[in-house]
Design a protein around this motif. Structure first.
Motif, PDB file in Angstrom:
ATOM      1  N   SER A 228       3.181 -11.447   3.571  1.00  0.00           N
ATOM      2  CA  SER A 228       2.009 -11.602   2.705  1.00  0.00           C
ATOM      3  C   SER A 228       0.698 -11.213   3.376  1.00  0.00           C
ATOM      4  O   SER A 228      -0.269 -10.847   2.689  1.00  0.00           O
ATOM      5  N   ASN A 229       0.633 -11.285   4.706  1.00  0.00           N
ATOM      6  CA  ASN A 229      -0.614 -10.925   5.387  1.00  0.00           C
ATOM      7  C   ASN A 229      -0.980  -9.455   5.198  1.00  0.00           C
ATOM      8  O   ASN A 229      -2.124  -9.063   5.451  1.00  0.00           O
TER       9      ASN A 229
ATOM     10  N   PRO B  90      -4.761  -3.522   7.028  1.00  0.00           N
ATOM     11  CA  PRO B  90      -3.357  -3.110   7.195  1.00  0.00           C
ATOM     12  C   PRO B  90      -3.127  -1.604   7.024  1.00  0.00           C
ATOM     13  O   PRO B  90      -2.145  -1.064   7.548  1.00  0.00           O
ATOM     14  N   ALA B  91      -4.021  -0.909   6.326  1.00  0.00           N
ATOM     15  CA  ALA B  91      -3.867   0.536   6.158  1.00  0.00           C
ATOM     16  C   ALA B  91      -3.964   1.284   7.476  1.00  0.00           C
ATOM     17  O   ALA B  91      -3.660   2.478   7.536  1.00  0.00           O
TER      18      ALA B  91
ATOM     19  N   PHE C  10      -3.826  -4.056   0.786  1.00  0.00           N
ATOM     20  CA  PHE C  10      -3.325  -3.265   1.903  1.00  0.00           C
ATOM     21  C   PHE C  10      -4.415  -2.384   2.510  1.00  0.00           C
ATOM     22  O   PHE C  10      -4.447  -2.144   3.717  1.00  0.00           O
ATOM     23  N   ALA C  11      -5.324  -1.885   1.653  1.00  0.00           N
ATOM     24  CA  ALA C  11      -6.436  -1.050   2.124  1.00  0.00           C
ATOM     25  C   ALA C  11      -7.749  -1.693   1.690  1.00  0.00           C
ATOM     26  O   ALA C  11      -8.445  -1.192   0.799  1.00  0.00           O
ATOM     27  N   PRO C  12      -8.124  -2.811   2.319  1.00  0.00           N
ATOM     28  CA  PRO C  12      -9.279  -3.588   1.845  1.00  0.00           C
ATOM     29  C   PRO C  12     -10.607  -2.861   1.984  1.00  0.00           C
ATOM     30  O   PRO C  12     -11.559  -3.183   1.271  1.00  0.00           O
ATOM     31  N   THR C  13     -10.705  -1.897   2.865  1.00  0.00           N
ATOM     32  CA  THR C  13     -11.963  -1.167   3.058  1.00  0.00           C
ATOM     33  C   THR C  13     -11.950   0.198   2.393  1.00  0.00           C
ATOM     34  O   THR C  13     -12.874   0.984   2.583  1.00  0.00           O
ATOM     35  N   GLY C  14     -10.886   0.482   1.642  1.00  0.00           N
ATOM     36  CA  GLY C  14     -10.817   1.715   0.889  1.00  0.00           C
ATOM     37  C   GLY C  14     -10.537   2.946   1.738  1.00  0.00           C
ATOM     38  O   GLY C  14     -10.233   2.860   2.932  1.00  0.00           O
TER      39      GLY C  14
END
Length: 494
Positions: free
Chosen positions: A209-210, A68-69, A217-221
């Motif tokens: 929620s997705n 999502p980021a 929100f930033a799962p890969t950093g």
């Protein structure tokens, strides 16, 4: 074709050797071209020129990199390109010529910069055209999975080339309606998505929620966010093609600013809004990078009819960008020929104001995509996207640098423009730093690495060709400045 060809004497590389220190009033006729594009044409060209494969197909790859980021990445890249568009617009209002940023690079940086920029944009148009022809075949898989991609590419090539050979107004009208289709469809999809998110209708609300349930929100950093900037920035590539329409638009001093100012709204609504709706409706880690995520999400939600309609839209979007590149590339090749930087054969226009020879030559080269899709079906998209991004960085950087020289000339002449790019010169250097960052990031992405190594080789090749052409011209005695080479004599009220 039976149209009579007309020509304008070409200028040699030596003719453009010295930048002038005056301002030139915009001409009403660009050496054989006709101002057949209306304000509504330019508005939709500006709105639709970059809504194509990058957004409808390439956005899946950028989402996989950042999650999502990626919305922040679209906002950052969009801000950079908007600043570049304002720089281009300031120069185009005073100099509405089809050569666009190649003309500005030639005048405000130097003749070799104009040569490299012009041929680079011509090359970009050819490769983008090949990409869109390839993407059209991918989108046709939705209905006809067994249909060879080369057949779709061939049909699209013939139809769009035929439209561009009619009249500039025919190009503008087709581009207007194809852009209108994708703009309306995107707005409708965003509205439909918002209804699903807020539960307006028979289904329960999907909610927000997705955006954070699948790793945050930033799962890969930060690393994933930074890498996504590469793929995201690619999607904005078509925006600067509006510059090559400046030579044929009615009332450029009024219509160019209006069209360019609309870019910021397009960025917010179509990029951030469209991709944001996708991320709200579907988990980011289930979005497919090998097909249109917009279509797949609607199918996954059970909205099959809407998916069919949207696939029509994404197909028309690919054809729209191909139409735009056919137009823009032909005008750029003609401008190069007029300035002695391409064979004078391509400088001629018909009595209807068409650069017929340039258009046919470019379409023939873009037709190579038909053969490549026959030989390497399914292997071309990401390779072409990488090459295009590298070429686009050259064009954007040339605009930022040319604008610095443009303002310097204005200051020397004691004049100012009324349609001014904001944050000068900080914006210019900021954009150049951003493009340098993109080149660095491309080294960490295998799909883009090939373009990073090919880019300096491409620029060096163009520089060597330029030097060889200069030597040839000087040996033949072409060492005088053209009398019409002064850039600016007086500035018209804008």
């Amino acid at each position: 074709m039976t149209d009579q060809l007309t020509s304008t004497p070409a200028r040699t590389p030596a003719d453009t050797a010295a930048p002038a220190a005056h301002l030139q009033t915009p001409s009403t006729q660009d050496n054989g071209l006709k101002r057949g594009l209306k304000a509504r044409h330019l508005q939709l060209i500006a709105l639709g020129s970059s809504i194509g494969t990058g957004l409808f197909l390439g956005s899946g790859a950028s989402i996989q990199l950042a999650g999502p980021a990626v919305l922040l990445a679209f906002a950052v890249a969009g801000a950079m390109i908007f600043l570049i568009m304002r720089m281009l617009g300031e120069m185009a209002v005073i100099h509405p010529v089809s050569g666009s940023f190649a003309y500005y690079a030639r005048k405000f940086i130097g003749p070799v910069a104009g040569f490299i920029t012009g041929w680079n944009w011509w090359f970009t148009c050819i490769v983008v055209g090949m990409l869109e022809l390839t993407a059209a075949g991918v989108f046709m898989d939705f209905w006809f999975p067994g249909l060879p991609h080369w057949i779709t590419a061939l049909v699209a090539l013939v139809v769009i080339t035929g439209i561009n050979l009619i009249h500039v107004g025919a190009f503008g009208e087709v581009e207007f309606w194809m852009s209108m289709i994708k703009v309306v469809a995107l707005v409708a999809m965003i509205v439909l998505g918002l209804c699903l998110v807020f539960g307006i209708g028979p289904d329960p609300a999907i909610g927000f929620s997705n955006l954070w349930e699948h790793g945050g929100f930033a799962p890969t950093g930060l690393g994933g966010f930074m890498l996504s900037l590469v793929a995201v920035t690619f999607t904005f590539g078509g925006t600067v093609s509006i510059g090559t329409a400046a030579g044929e638009v009615e009332n450029p001093s009024r219509n160019i600013p209006k069209a360019i100012n609309s870019v910021i709204y397009r960025i917010i609504v179509f990029y951030v809004g469209g991709v944001g709706i996708m991320l709200l409706l579907w988990p980011w880690n289930d979005i497919d990078a090998d097909s249109s995520p917009f279509v797949r999400i609607l199918m996954g939600l059970g909205i099959g009819g809407a998916a069919v309609i949207l696939n029509v839209v994404v197909l028309s979007a690919a054809l729209s960008v191909f139409n735009n590149m056919t137009y823009s590339g032909g005008r750029m090749l003609r401008d190069l020929a007029l300035n002695g930087q391409a064979p004078p054969f391509f400088a001629r226009t018909t009595k209807r104001g068409l650069p017929l020879r340039a258009l046919l030559f470019n379409s023939g080269l873009m037709g190579v995509a038909v053969l490549l899709n026959f030989l390497f079906e399914g292997q071309l998209l990401f390779a072409l996207m990488a090459i295009i991004l590298g070429a686009e960085i050259i064009s954007w950087s040339a605009i930022a640098l040319a604008h610095l020289g443009f303002r310097k000339q204005l200051r020397r002449a004691g004049q100012t423009s009324t349609y001014r790019a904001p944050f000068f010169p900080i914006a210019n250097y900021g954009c150049l730093a951003f493009f340098a960052l993109l080149l660095t990031l491309m080294a960490f992405l295998p799909d883009y690495r090939i373009a990073l190594f090919a880019l300096p080789a491409w620029v060096l090749t163009l520089a060597v060709i330029w030097l060889g052409q200069c030597v040839h011209q000087r040996r033949n005695g072409h060492d005088k400045l053209s009398p019409d080479d002064n850039l600016i004599t007086t500035q018209r009220e804008i």
